[in-house]
Enzyme design. Sequence first.
Site, PDB file in Angstrom:
ATOM      1  N   LYS A  68      17.847   7.777   8.167  1.00  0.00           N
ATOM      2  CA  LYS A  68      17.405   6.962   9.044  1.00  0.00           C
ATOM      3  C   LYS A  68      18.145   5.459   8.836  1.00  0.00           C
ATOM      4  CE  LYS A  68      13.360   9.108  10.509  1.00  0.00           C
ATOM      5  NZ  LYS A  68      13.846  10.359   9.854  1.00  0.00           N
ATOM      6  N   ASP A 111      19.718   9.959  11.850  1.00  0.00           N
ATOM      7  CA  ASP A 111      18.565  10.365  12.837  1.00  0.00           C
ATOM      8  C   ASP A 111      18.452   9.496  13.721  1.00  0.00           C
ATOM      9  OD1 ASP A 111      17.870  12.864  11.335  1.00  0.00           O
ATOM     10  OD2 ASP A 111      15.810  11.777  10.074  1.00  0.00           O
ATOM     11  N   MET A 112      17.968   9.786  14.768  1.00  0.00           N
ATOM     12  CA  MET A 112      17.602   8.692  15.880  1.00  0.00           C
ATOM     13  C   MET A 112      16.351   8.209  15.713  1.00  0.00           C
ATOM     14  SD  MET A 112      19.175   6.797  17.784  1.00  0.00           S
ATOM     15  CE  MET A 112      20.622   7.369  18.030  1.00  0.00           C
ATOM     16  N   GLN A 160      18.872  11.979  22.081  1.00  0.00           N
ATOM     17  CA  GLN A 160      17.451  12.440  22.513  1.00  0.00           C
ATOM     18  C   GLN A 160      17.432  12.586  23.877  1.00  0.00           C
ATOM     19  OE1 GLN A 160      16.271   8.475  21.019  1.00  0.00           O
ATOM     20  NE2 GLN A 160      14.989   9.484  19.529  1.00  0.00           N
ATOM     21  N   ARG A 163      23.618  16.115  16.926  1.00  0.00           N
ATOM     22  CA  ARG A 163      22.349  16.792  16.842  1.00  0.00           C
ATOM     23  C   ARG A 163      21.454  16.478  18.189  1.00  0.00           C
ATOM     24  NH1 ARG A 163      18.088  14.957  12.893  1.00  0.00           N
ATOM     25  NH2 ARG A 163      19.090  16.271  11.246  1.00  0.00           N
ATOM     26  N   THR A 209      15.523  22.489  18.038  1.00  0.00           N
ATOM     27  CA  THR A 209      14.304  22.780  18.699  1.00  0.00           C
ATOM     28  C   THR A 209      13.668  23.976  18.429  1.00  0.00           C
ATOM     29  OG1 THR A 209      13.357  23.046  21.024  1.00  0.00           O
ATOM     30  CG2 THR A 209      15.557  23.879  20.714  1.00  0.00           C
ATOM     31  N   HIS A 210      12.336  24.167  18.547  1.00  0.00           N
ATOM     32  CA  HIS A 210      11.578  25.195  18.151  1.00  0.00           C
ATOM     33  C   HIS A 210      11.090  25.756  19.634  1.00  0.00           C
ATOM     34  CE1 HIS A 210      10.685  22.009  15.238  1.00  0.00           C
ATOM     35  NE2 HIS A 210      10.902  23.112  14.308  1.00  0.00           N
ATOM     36  N   ARG A 257      13.904  18.999 -10.056  1.00  0.00           N
ATOM     37  CA  ARG A 257      13.362  19.987 -11.248  1.00  0.00           C
ATOM     38  C   ARG A 257      13.396  21.110 -10.340  1.00  0.00           C
ATOM     39  NH1 ARG A 257       9.299  16.610 -12.832  1.00  0.00           N
ATOM     40  NH2 ARG A 257       7.922  18.220 -12.010  1.00  0.00           N
ATOM     41  N   ARG A 258      12.685  20.918  -9.195  1.00  0.00           N
ATOM     42  CA  ARG A 258      12.391  22.410  -8.440  1.00  0.00           C
ATOM     43  C   ARG A 258      12.956  22.612  -7.342  1.00  0.00           C
ATOM     44  NH1 ARG A 258       7.241  23.926  -9.948  1.00  0.00           N
ATOM     45  NH2 ARG A 258       7.419  25.574  -8.539  1.00  0.00           N
TER      46      ARG A 258
HETATM   47  C1  LIG Z   1      15.772  19.551  12.898  1.00  0.00           C
HETATM   48  C2  LIG Z   1      15.027  18.411  13.870  1.00  0.00           C
HETATM   49  C3  LIG Z   1      15.759  17.151  13.788  1.00  0.00           C
HETATM   50  C4  LIG Z   1      14.748  16.157  14.516  1.00  0.00           C
HETATM   51  N1  LIG Z   1      15.385  14.957  14.680  1.00  0.00           N
HETATM   52  C5  LIG Z   1      15.048  14.117  15.354  1.00  0.00           C
HETATM   53  C6  LIG Z   1      15.515  12.828  15.597  1.00  0.00           C
HETATM   54  O1  LIG Z   1      16.414  12.462  14.722  1.00  0.00           O
HETATM   55  N2  LIG Z   1      14.950  11.869  16.383  1.00  0.00           N
HETATM   56  C7  LIG Z   1      14.048  12.109  17.331  1.00  0.00           C
HETATM   57  O2  LIG Z   1      13.255  11.438  18.029  1.00  0.00           O
HETATM   58  N3  LIG Z   1      13.263  13.468  17.228  1.00  0.00           N
HETATM   59  C8  LIG Z   1      13.910  14.427  16.009  1.00  0.00           C
HETATM   60  N4  LIG Z   1      13.223  15.681  16.171  1.00  0.00           N
HETATM   61  C9  LIG Z   1      11.862  15.888  16.891  1.00  0.00           C
HETATM   62  C10 LIG Z   1      12.268  16.422  18.380  1.00  0.00           C
HETATM   63  O3  LIG Z   1      13.015  15.282  19.145  1.00  0.00           O
HETATM   64  C11 LIG Z   1      11.002  16.997  18.841  1.00  0.00           C
HETATM   65  O4  LIG Z   1      10.219  15.926  19.004  1.00  0.00           O
HETATM   66  C12 LIG Z   1      10.466  18.047  18.214  1.00  0.00           C
HETATM   67  O5  LIG Z   1      11.406  18.953  18.043  1.00  0.00           O
HETATM   68  C13 LIG Z   1       9.437  18.824  19.197  1.00  0.00           C
HETATM   69  O6  LIG Z   1      10.092  19.436  20.307  1.00  0.00           O
HETATM   70  P1  LIG Z   1      10.646  21.032  20.164  1.00  0.00           P
HETATM   71  O7  LIG Z   1      11.625  21.377  21.294  1.00  0.00           O
HETATM   72  O8  LIG Z   1      10.830  21.462  18.827  1.00  0.00           O
HETATM   73  O9  LIG Z   1       9.066  21.911  20.400  1.00  0.00           O
HETATM   74  P2  LIG Z   1       8.112  21.450  21.696  1.00  0.00           P
HETATM   75  O10 LIG Z   1       8.349  21.319  22.851  1.00  0.00           O
HETATM   76  O11 LIG Z   1       7.207  20.536  21.055  1.00  0.00           O
HETATM   77  O12 LIG Z   1       7.178  22.903  21.424  1.00  0.00           O
HETATM   78  C14 LIG Z   1       7.786  24.138  21.811  1.00  0.00           C
HETATM   79  C15 LIG Z   1       7.144  24.896  20.792  1.00  0.00           C
HETATM   80  O13 LIG Z   1       7.654  25.083  19.475  1.00  0.00           O
HETATM   81  C16 LIG Z   1       6.597  25.073  18.490  1.00  0.00           C
HETATM   82  N5  LIG Z   1       6.510  24.008  17.638  1.00  0.00           N
HETATM   83  C17 LIG Z   1       7.193  22.662  18.006  1.00  0.00           C
HETATM   84  N6  LIG Z   1       6.669  21.669  17.013  1.00  0.00           N
HETATM   85  C18 LIG Z   1       5.747  22.553  16.240  1.00  0.00           C
HETATM   86  C19 LIG Z   1       5.256  21.978  15.172  1.00  0.00           C
HETATM   87  N7  LIG Z   1       5.271  20.927  14.818  1.00  0.00           N
HETATM   88  N8  LIG Z   1       4.221  22.975  14.695  1.00  0.00           N
HETATM   89  C20 LIG Z   1       4.502  24.165  15.076  1.00  0.00           C
HETATM   90  N9  LIG Z   1       4.936  24.527  16.139  1.00  0.00           N
HETATM   91  C21 LIG Z   1       5.615  23.684  16.795  1.00  0.00           C
HETATM   92  C22 LIG Z   1       5.523  25.502  19.346  1.00  0.00           C
HETATM   93  O14 LIG Z   1       5.517  26.863  19.353  1.00  0.00           O
HETATM   94  C23 LIG Z   1       5.727  24.965  20.823  1.00  0.00           C
HETATM   95  O15 LIG Z   1       5.030  25.653  21.533  1.00  0.00           O
HETATM   96  C24 LIG Z   1      14.006  16.579  15.336  1.00  0.00           C
HETATM   97  C25 LIG Z   1      13.436  17.884  15.350  1.00  0.00           C
HETATM   98  C26 LIG Z   1      14.116  18.835  14.664  1.00  0.00           C
HETATM   99  C27 LIG Z   1      13.755  20.316  14.863  1.00  0.00           C
END
Ligand SMILES: Cc1cc2nc3c(=O)[nH]c(=O)nc-3n(C[C@H](O)[C@H](O)[C@H](O)COP(=O)(O)OP(=O)(O)OC[C@H]3O[C@@H](n4cnc5c(N)ncnc54)[C@H](O)[C@@H]3O)c2cc1C
Length: 271
Positions: free
Chosen positions: A52, A88-89, A117, A138, A180-181, A242-243
Amino acid sequence: MHGLNAAGMSATLDMLGEDVADRTAARRVRDGYLELIDAIGASGVKANLSLKASALGLTFDPHEALDNLARILDHAQEKLADPFVRIDMEGYRLLEPTLALFEATWPGRTNTGPVLQAYLYRTPADVARMVELGARVRLCKGAYHEPKDVAVHGHAAVQSRFMRCAVQLLQGGVYPALATHDPALIAAIREIAPALGRGNDDFEFQMLYGVRPDLQRNLVQAGYRVRVYVPFGTHWARYFRRRMLERRENLIFALRAAFGRPGRTGGGGAS
Ligand SMILES: Cc1cc2nc3c(=O)[nH]c(=O)nc-3n(C[C@H](O)[C@H](O)[C@H](O)COP(=O)(O)OP(=O)(O)OC[C@H]3O[C@@H](n4cnc5c(N)ncnc54)[C@H](O)[C@@H]3O)c2cc1C
């Protein structure tokens, strides 16, 4: 870390620090990253770095932050097989200064790239700028509570903006990282990438450590690149040496600190 690598994933390590209010603290963060680079290099794990800009001093002295960043970039370039350092942003207030910091390193140092973002109205223009520069981006939804005059609110609206920027990056960007997840977005990206001429090795998915590991494994099995974001506190640095970071509970705890206080924005918080 070795476990992630054995599962076919790479990592990006983000050293969470204390609040950085002066030059001494910023230099301590910088030195922590320099040590971390040595540790990654010595261990041979497949990992690069995220940081950051505020932790390097951006909020009080952009020149200090640039100097710290440059030292980290040069050390990574010298020591690491994968010397990439992601910036990171943070919140909107730091967007312009962070992008300016990034551009100040470019093109002299190219082992870095910003996070953009999707929830911000201006992001398609920022994506276009990074595509023009040839910088690695990213893309994430965005984790902060931003006002409606700068960011869209609402899950569907953020999803749609994410997809629009993802297409821009897949069409013209250098090795995009799609963070994203969200299963719907991941499915849409998987469908559209080949049509845009993107091979599986020409982009990567990124997810947070411990979040949807099932999805992470499935993507690897389907032949996609997955990088896992591993935040950890400075007080874990010795443990890390270490780990190499295997304690999930510490990491989940750190996740909550990684992108501000949890709480759902238009895109959802990072925790
Ligand atoms: C590798 C990475 C780097 C990032 N870097 C930044 C950054 O630099 N600046 C920034 O502003 N944001 C960053 N983010 C956060 C990002 O902006 C989102 O706030 C965050 O990823 C949630 O959005 P999503 O699309 O992943 O999931 P969401 O739209 O929140 O959820 C979609 C689905 O994903 C799953 N999910 C999401 N989050 C979780 C959780 N915490 N626990 C369990 N399940 C979950 C659930 O199944 C959910 O239904 C980063 C995220 C990732 C993955």
